[in-house]
Design a protein around this motif. Sequence first.
Motif, PDB file in Angstrom:
ATOM      1  N   ARG A 246       0.829  -1.203   0.000  1.00 51.71           N
ATOM      2  CA  ARG A 246       0.000   0.000   0.000  1.00 51.71           C
ATOM      3  C   ARG A 246       0.867   1.258   0.000  1.00 51.71           C
ATOM      4  O   ARG A 246       0.633   2.194  -0.741  1.00 51.71           O
ATOM      5  CB  ARG A 246      -0.906  -0.022   1.225  1.00 51.71           C
ATOM      6  CG  ARG A 246      -1.902   1.098   1.234  1.00 51.71           C
ATOM      7  CD  ARG A 246      -3.172   0.712   1.930  1.00 51.71           C
ATOM      8  NE  ARG A 246      -2.967   0.371   3.331  1.00 51.71           N
ATOM      9  CZ  ARG A 246      -3.947  -0.015   4.140  1.00 51.71           C
ATOM     10  NH1 ARG A 246      -5.170  -0.132   3.686  1.00 51.71           N
ATOM     11  NH2 ARG A 246      -3.699  -0.301   5.392  1.00 51.71           N
ATOM     12  N   ASN A 247       1.909   1.232   0.828  1.00 53.17           N
ATOM     13  CA  ASN A 247       2.769   2.423   0.907  1.00 53.17           C
ATOM     14  C   ASN A 247       3.603   2.612  -0.356  1.00 53.17           C
ATOM     15  O   ASN A 247       4.117   3.701  -0.597  1.00 53.17           O
ATOM     16  CB  ASN A 247       3.681   2.329   2.140  1.00 53.17           C
ATOM     17  CG  ASN A 247       4.243   3.680   2.542  1.00 53.17           C
ATOM     18  OD1 ASN A 247       5.437   3.904   2.476  1.00 53.17           O
ATOM     19  ND2 ASN A 247       3.362   4.605   2.909  1.00 53.17           N
ATOM     20  N   SER A 249       2.306   2.564  -3.164  1.00 58.88           N
ATOM     21  CA  SER A 249       1.290   3.059  -4.109  1.00 58.88           C
ATOM     22  C   SER A 249       0.788   2.008  -5.088  1.00 58.88           C
ATOM     23  O   SER A 249       0.428   2.336  -6.212  1.00 58.88           O
ATOM     24  CB  SER A 249       1.809   4.250  -4.921  1.00 58.88           C
ATOM     25  OG  SER A 249       2.379   5.191  -4.088  1.00 58.88           O
ATOM     26  N   TRP A 283       5.325  -1.055  10.855  1.00 63.44           N
ATOM     27  CA  TRP A 283       5.627  -1.424   9.473  1.00 63.44           C
ATOM     28  C   TRP A 283       6.410  -0.356   8.733  1.00 63.44           C
ATOM     29  O   TRP A 283       7.082  -0.648   7.750  1.00 63.44           O
ATOM     30  CB  TRP A 283       4.327  -1.744   8.712  1.00 63.44           C
ATOM     31  CG  TRP A 283       3.410  -0.554   8.606  1.00 63.44           C
ATOM     32  CD1 TRP A 283       2.406  -0.233   9.462  1.00 63.44           C
ATOM     33  CD2 TRP A 283       3.444   0.475   7.616  1.00 63.44           C
ATOM     34  NE1 TRP A 283       1.803   0.930   9.075  1.00 63.44           N
ATOM     35  CE2 TRP A 283       2.422   1.396   7.941  1.00 63.44           C
ATOM     36  CE3 TRP A 283       4.229   0.722   6.483  1.00 63.44           C
ATOM     37  CZ2 TRP A 283       2.172   2.537   7.180  1.00 63.44           C
ATOM     38  CZ3 TRP A 283       3.975   1.856   5.728  1.00 63.44           C
ATOM     39  CH2 TRP A 283       2.957   2.753   6.081  1.00 63.44           C
ATOM     40  N   LYS A 284       6.362   0.904   9.229  1.00 64.52           N
ATOM     41  CA  LYS A 284       6.995   1.997   8.480  1.00 64.52           C
ATOM     42  C   LYS A 284       8.509   1.857   8.375  1.00 64.52           C
ATOM     43  O   LYS A 284       9.145   2.558   7.600  1.00 64.52           O
ATOM     44  CB  LYS A 284       6.655   3.344   9.138  1.00 64.52           C
ATOM     45  CG  LYS A 284       5.252   3.778   8.804  1.00 64.52           C
ATOM     46  CD  LYS A 284       4.851   5.032   9.535  1.00 64.52           C
ATOM     47  CE  LYS A 284       3.350   5.237   9.389  1.00 64.52           C
ATOM     48  NZ  LYS A 284       2.828   6.126  10.427  1.00 64.52           N
TER      49      LYS A 284
HETATM   50  C1  LIG Z   1       4.166   5.941   3.156  1.00 60.54           C
HETATM   51  O1  LIG Z   1       4.363   6.106   4.535  1.00 60.54           O
HETATM   52  C2  LIG Z   1       4.970   7.340   4.886  1.00 60.54           C
HETATM   53  C3  LIG Z   1       5.223   7.323   6.365  1.00 60.54           C
HETATM   54  O2  LIG Z   1       4.039   7.164   7.071  1.00 60.54           O
HETATM   55  C4  LIG Z   1       4.058   8.485   4.465  1.00 60.54           C
HETATM   56  O3  LIG Z   1       4.668   9.705   4.757  1.00 60.54           O
HETATM   57  C5  LIG Z   1       3.799   8.367   2.965  1.00 60.54           C
HETATM   58  O4  LIG Z   1       2.876   9.351   2.560  1.00 60.54           O
HETATM   59  C6  LIG Z   1       3.238   7.016   2.627  1.00 60.54           C
HETATM   60  N1  LIG Z   1       3.116   6.920   1.189  1.00 60.54           N
HETATM   61  C7  LIG Z   1       2.042   6.412   0.605  1.00 60.54           C
HETATM   62  C8  LIG Z   1       2.046   6.434  -0.877  1.00 60.54           C
HETATM   63  O5  LIG Z   1       1.105   5.964   1.224  1.00 60.54           O
END
Ligand SMILES: *[C@@H]1O[C@H](CO)[C@@H](O)[C@H](O)[C@H]1NC(C)=O
Length: 330
Positions: A246-247, A249, A283-284
Amino acid sequence: MMYSRNKFNRLTRNEYLPEIIMIIVMIIMIHFCNTYYEYTGNQYVLIDDDHLNEFCPLYPSTMQGSKDVIMLENAEWSDSPNVQMGGIFAPNDCKSRQELAVIIPFRNREYHLKLLLKYLHPYLQKQKRSYHVFVVEQIGNVTFNKGIIMNVAFQEALKTRSTFNCFIFHDVDLVPENDYNVYECDKKAPRHLSPAVDELRYVLMYNHLVGGVLALSKEQFTKVNGWSNLYWGWGAEDDDMAERIRNSSYRLSRPPNHIGRYKMIRHEKRERAVNRHKLLQGWKRYLNDGVKQLDKIDYTIENVHQEKLYTHILVNLTRSATHQLDYLLE
Ligand SMILES: *[C@@H]1O[C@H](CO)[C@@H](O)[C@H](O)[C@H]1NC(C)=O
Ligand SMILES: *[C@@H]1O[C@H](CO)[C@@H](O)[C@H](O)[C@H]1NC(C)=O
Ligand SMILES: *[C@@H]1O[C@H](CO)[C@@H](O)[C@H](O)[C@H]1NC(C)=O
């Protein structure tokens, strides 16, 4: 006066009946178009359109659809005459679309493995996949760490063949039921191939579930930094993966439920990770804890050898294997 007028309108509502019927018909039509489409095209393939005709079709005519999976009391190692030593196969009548490394993390579940491979080899051959099955086993006396051994298998697979472009992480206790569920990576996103499992009444438990069978291209796996190394015991390393995805994208790709069906081979309860919820909240840290950090993990590969139906990677882990990453947990 207003009141009675409204009432009057309601009574004559049936003048909209033709429109209402038309909308219902359209919804039904869209529904049917969708299910038709889901059979054949809800995934983005890695090949360029210009070259699509040179390759095996995504849905070769050898596929049969749904098949009964029979749980045997005593599964034996099956004969698969087409499989090369080490669990390798490629179609000989067309050019394969992707090179798959099927990675099965494993410990003490020989019966499951026999049964899975009995079905999986013919299944992938009907799909005309080019594939290599790796069984990665954790030896030694410490708690299971599925994340580490899957990361190790990814690296080892690439050492045996650098051209693998699709990695399918496959639980040993899930047997696919429908061969329209093509084992192929999706160009746009990791593909969760097992949304419907019989033990879970064939429904997806929650939308970001990625456990079971998950296909990632080499690029996708690298971008999410593989699996976390920090989960000891069963559970939550797949939810951690969902957060990575998810992070990064990606929107998960999935076959529809009537295609992505699996039978789960029953087993006794497993040792759950005690701190899994706490770990998941962190998880970050994932760019600092994954396949790129394998060189910080104390593991030894005791052996890589070719069996008839798979390549066996034996990984020895000790309890302190992750001590260089422990700072992340503080
Ligand atoms: C991914 O995680 C980081 C840290 O929480 C956040 O700043 C960032 O916006 C996230 N990116 C997405 C695409 O969700
Ligand atoms: C795993 O490694 C440990 C520590 O190096 C060693 O004592 C043990 O014998 C190894 N286990 C196996 C099964 O090779
Ligand atoms: C392995 O684990 C078992 C049970 O947990 C224990 O009894 C045994 O002593 C352990 N063996 C070693 C070599 O640590």
